[in-house]
Design a protein around this motif. Structure first.
Motif, PDB file in Angstrom:
ATOM      1  N   ARG A  29      94.973   8.152 -17.889  1.00  6.55           N
ATOM      2  CA  ARG A  29      94.695   7.611 -16.561  1.00  6.55           C
ATOM      3  C   ARG A  29      94.948   8.670 -15.484  1.00  6.55           C
ATOM      4  NH1 ARG A  29      98.557   4.399 -16.049  1.00  6.55           N
ATOM      5  NH2 ARG A  29      99.665   5.551 -14.461  1.00  6.55           N
ATOM      6  N   THR A  30      96.063   9.384 -15.595  1.00  2.00           N
ATOM      7  CA  THR A  30      96.399  10.421 -14.626  1.00  2.00           C
ATOM      8  C   THR A  30      95.349  11.525 -14.635  1.00  2.00           C
ATOM      9  OG1 THR A  30      98.752   9.964 -14.881  1.00  2.00           O
ATOM     10  CG2 THR A  30      98.170  12.097 -13.969  1.00  2.00           C
ATOM     11  N   GLN A  31      94.929  11.934 -15.823  1.00  2.00           N
ATOM     12  CA  GLN A  31      93.918  12.978 -15.928  1.00  2.00           C
ATOM     13  C   GLN A  31      92.576  12.506 -15.362  1.00  2.00           C
ATOM     14  OE1 GLN A  31      94.270  16.253 -17.026  1.00  2.00           O
ATOM     15  NE2 GLN A  31      96.430  15.709 -16.856  1.00  2.00           N
ATOM     16  N   ALA A  32      92.231  11.257 -15.569  1.00  4.77           N
ATOM     17  CA  ALA A  32      90.979  10.718 -15.022  1.00  4.77           C
ATOM     18  C   ALA A  32      91.022  10.719 -13.499  1.00  4.77           C
ATOM     19  CB  ALA A  32      90.733   9.315 -15.558  1.00  4.77           C
ATOM     20  N   GLU A  33      92.156  10.333 -12.929  1.00  7.09           N
ATOM     21  CA  GLU A  33      92.299  10.354 -11.472  1.00  7.09           C
ATOM     22  C   GLU A  33      92.189  11.777 -10.938  1.00  7.09           C
ATOM     23  OE1 GLU A  33      96.095   8.492 -10.971  1.00  7.09           O
ATOM     24  OE2 GLU A  33      95.294   6.463 -11.266  1.00  7.09           O
ATOM     25  N   ARG A  34      92.821  12.701 -11.634  1.00  6.90           N
ATOM     26  CA  ARG A  34      92.765  14.100 -11.205  1.00  6.90           C
ATOM     27  C   ARG A  34      91.335  14.630 -11.307  1.00  6.90           C
ATOM     28  NH1 ARG A  34      96.444  18.965 -13.745  1.00  6.90           N
ATOM     29  NH2 ARG A  34      95.951  20.489 -12.145  1.00  6.90           N
ATOM     30  N   LEU A  35      90.650  14.281 -12.375  1.00  2.00           N
ATOM     31  CA  LEU A  35      89.263  14.702 -12.551  1.00  2.00           C
ATOM     32  C   LEU A  35      88.383  14.141 -11.436  1.00  2.00           C
ATOM     33  CD1 LEU A  35      87.149  16.157 -14.246  1.00  2.00           C
ATOM     34  CD2 LEU A  35      86.976  14.106 -15.645  1.00  2.00           C
ATOM     35  N   ASP A  36      88.600  12.887 -11.071  1.00  2.00           N
ATOM     36  CA  ASP A  36      87.826  12.286  -9.978  1.00  2.00           C
ATOM     37  C   ASP A  36      88.036  13.062  -8.680  1.00  2.00           C
ATOM     38  OD1 ASP A  36      86.802  10.330 -11.630  1.00  2.00           O
ATOM     39  OD2 ASP A  36      88.260   8.798 -11.012  1.00  2.00           O
ATOM     40  N   ARG A  37      89.302  13.402  -8.388  1.00  2.00           N
ATOM     41  CA  ARG A  37      89.585  14.171  -7.161  1.00  2.00           C
ATOM     42  C   ARG A  37      88.906  15.537  -7.216  1.00  2.00           C
ATOM     43  NH1 ARG A  37      94.789  12.238  -8.007  1.00  2.00           N
ATOM     44  NH2 ARG A  37      95.471  14.276  -8.755  1.00  2.00           N
ATOM     45  N   LEU A  38      88.970  16.193  -8.357  1.00  2.00           N
ATOM     46  CA  LEU A  38      88.344  17.511  -8.481  1.00  2.00           C
ATOM     47  C   LEU A  38      86.827  17.429  -8.339  1.00  2.00           C
ATOM     48  CD1 LEU A  38      90.476  18.984 -11.390  1.00  2.00           C
ATOM     49  CD2 LEU A  38      90.474  19.739  -9.005  1.00  2.00           C
ATOM     50  N   GLU A  39      86.230  16.370  -8.877  1.00  2.00           N
ATOM     51  CA  GLU A  39      84.777  16.206  -8.743  1.00  2.00           C
ATOM     52  C   GLU A  39      84.391  15.979  -7.284  1.00  2.00           C
ATOM     53  OE1 GLU A  39      84.034  13.058 -11.533  1.00  2.00           O
ATOM     54  OE2 GLU A  39      83.494  14.477 -13.119  1.00  2.00           O
ATOM     55  N   ARG A  40      85.182  15.189  -6.565  1.00  2.00           N
ATOM     56  CA  ARG A  40      84.896  14.977  -5.140  1.00  2.00           C
ATOM     57  C   ARG A  40      85.040  16.286  -4.368  1.00  2.00           C
ATOM     58  NH1 ARG A  40      87.835  10.177  -6.084  1.00  2.00           N
ATOM     59  NH2 ARG A  40      89.712  11.079  -5.170  1.00  2.00           N
ATOM     60  N   THR A  41      86.068  17.062  -4.682  1.00  2.00           N
ATOM     61  CA  THR A  41      86.271  18.342  -4.009  1.00  2.00           C
ATOM     62  C   THR A  41      85.116  19.287  -4.319  1.00  2.00           C
ATOM     63  OG1 THR A  41      88.670  18.088  -4.135  1.00  2.00           O
ATOM     64  CG2 THR A  41      87.838  20.317  -3.783  1.00  2.00           C
ATOM     65  N   LEU A  42      84.692  19.336  -5.561  1.00  2.00           N
ATOM     66  CA  LEU A  42      83.573  20.194  -5.947  1.00  2.00           C
ATOM     67  C   LEU A  42      82.306  19.801  -5.204  1.00  2.00           C
ATOM     68  CD1 LEU A  42      82.392  22.434  -7.692  1.00  2.00           C
ATOM     69  CD2 LEU A  42      82.047  20.733  -9.485  1.00  2.00           C
ATOM     70  N   ALA A  43      82.044  18.505  -5.111  1.00  2.00           N
ATOM     71  CA  ALA A  43      80.849  18.039  -4.404  1.00  2.00           C
ATOM     72  C   ALA A  43      80.916  18.437  -2.932  1.00  2.00           C
ATOM     73  CB  ALA A  43      80.707  16.526  -4.555  1.00  2.00           C
ATOM     74  N   LEU A  44      82.086  18.301  -2.326  1.00  2.00           N
ATOM     75  CA  LEU A  44      82.254  18.685  -0.921  1.00  2.00           C
ATOM     76  C   LEU A  44      82.004  20.179  -0.748  1.00  2.00           C
ATOM     77  CD1 LEU A  44      83.184  18.148   2.009  1.00  2.00           C
ATOM     78  CD2 LEU A  44      85.518  18.572   1.214  1.00  2.00           C
ATOM     79  N   LEU A  45      82.576  20.987  -1.626  1.00  2.00           N
ATOM     80  CA  LEU A  45      82.389  22.431  -1.530  1.00  2.00           C
ATOM     81  C   LEU A  45      80.931  22.821  -1.766  1.00  2.00           C
ATOM     82  CD1 LEU A  45      85.637  23.668  -3.292  1.00  2.00           C
ATOM     83  CD2 LEU A  45      85.106  23.733  -0.847  1.00  2.00           C
ATOM     84  N   ALA A  46      80.263  22.132  -2.676  1.00  2.00           N
ATOM     85  CA  ALA A  46      78.846  22.414  -2.932  1.00  2.00           C
ATOM     86  C   ALA A  46      78.013  22.095  -1.693  1.00  2.00           C
ATOM     87  CB  ALA A  46      78.362  21.611  -4.137  1.00  2.00           C
ATOM     88  N   ARG A  47      78.332  20.983  -1.021  1.00  2.00           N
ATOM     89  CA  ARG A  47      77.607  20.650   0.220  1.00  2.00           C
ATOM     90  C   ARG A  47      77.868  21.695   1.292  1.00  2.00           C
ATOM     91  NH1 ARG A  47      79.350  15.443  -1.173  1.00  2.00           N
ATOM     92  NH2 ARG A  47      81.029  15.515   0.369  1.00  2.00           N
ATOM     93  N   ARG A  48      79.127  22.133   1.415  1.00  2.00           N
ATOM     94  CA  ARG A  48      79.445  23.162   2.411  1.00  2.00           C
ATOM     95  C   ARG A  48      78.717  24.466   2.115  1.00  2.00           C
ATOM     96  NH1 ARG A  48      85.980  22.734   3.459  1.00  2.00           N
ATOM     97  NH2 ARG A  48      85.957  20.682   4.432  1.00  2.00           N
ATOM     98  N   LEU A  49      78.674  24.838   0.860  1.00  2.00           N
ATOM     99  CA  LEU A  49      77.985  26.068   0.479  1.00  2.00           C
ATOM    100  C   LEU A  49      76.496  25.956   0.774  1.00  2.00           C
ATOM    101  CD1 LEU A  49      78.013  28.865  -0.814  1.00  2.00           C
ATOM    102  CD2 LEU A  49      77.785  27.744  -3.036  1.00  2.00           C
ATOM    103  N   ALA A  50      75.911  24.824   0.445  1.00  2.00           N
ATOM    104  CA  ALA A  50      74.482  24.629   0.716  1.00  2.00           C
ATOM    105  C   ALA A  50      74.215  24.689   2.215  1.00  2.00           C
ATOM    106  CB  ALA A  50      74.014  23.299   0.134  1.00  2.00           C
ATOM    107  N   ALA A  51      75.103  24.094   3.007  1.00  2.00           N
ATOM    108  CA  ALA A  51      74.933  24.129   4.458  1.00  2.00           C
ATOM    109  C   ALA A  51      75.079  25.550   4.974  1.00  2.00           C
ATOM    110  CB  ALA A  51      75.943  23.205   5.128  1.00  2.00           C
ATOM    111  N   ALA A  52      76.000  26.291   4.434  1.00  2.00           N
ATOM    112  CA  ALA A  52      76.197  27.669   4.875  1.00  2.00           C
ATOM    113  C   ALA A  52      75.000  28.532   4.486  1.00  2.00           C
ATOM    114  CB  ALA A  52      77.476  28.237   4.259  1.00  2.00           C
TER     115      ALA A  52
END
Length: 68
Positions: A29-52
């Motif tokens: 459960r802890t690893q799944a929560e951590r993975l979810d947070r990392l996926e959200r962070t990755l998506a945010l960074l990908a959007r920022r990179l695309a915008a840049a």
């Protein structure tokens, strides 16, 4: 070995297995929560990179300044 001793040992072993299963479940459960947070962070960074990348072009690192 009497049946009662064997039964007691089996009950103890089962208790340990149940505890281990609960611990592993908590870890999953802890690893799944951590993975979810990392996926959200990755998506945010990908959007920022695309915008840049869509923004104004940055000068190349090796390009001379414009006044040369």
């Amino acid at each position: 070995m009497p049946d009662t001793d064997r039964l007691t040992e089996l009950e103890i072993a089962l208790a340990h297995q149940e505890r281990l299963a609960e611990e592993l479940s908590d870890i999953v459960r802890t690893q799944a929560e951590r993975l979810d947070r990392l996926e959200r962070t990755l998506a945010l960074l990908a959007r920022r990179l695309a915008a840049a990348e869509d923004g104004p072009e940055a000068p190349a690192a090796n390009a001379p300044p414009p006044h040369w």
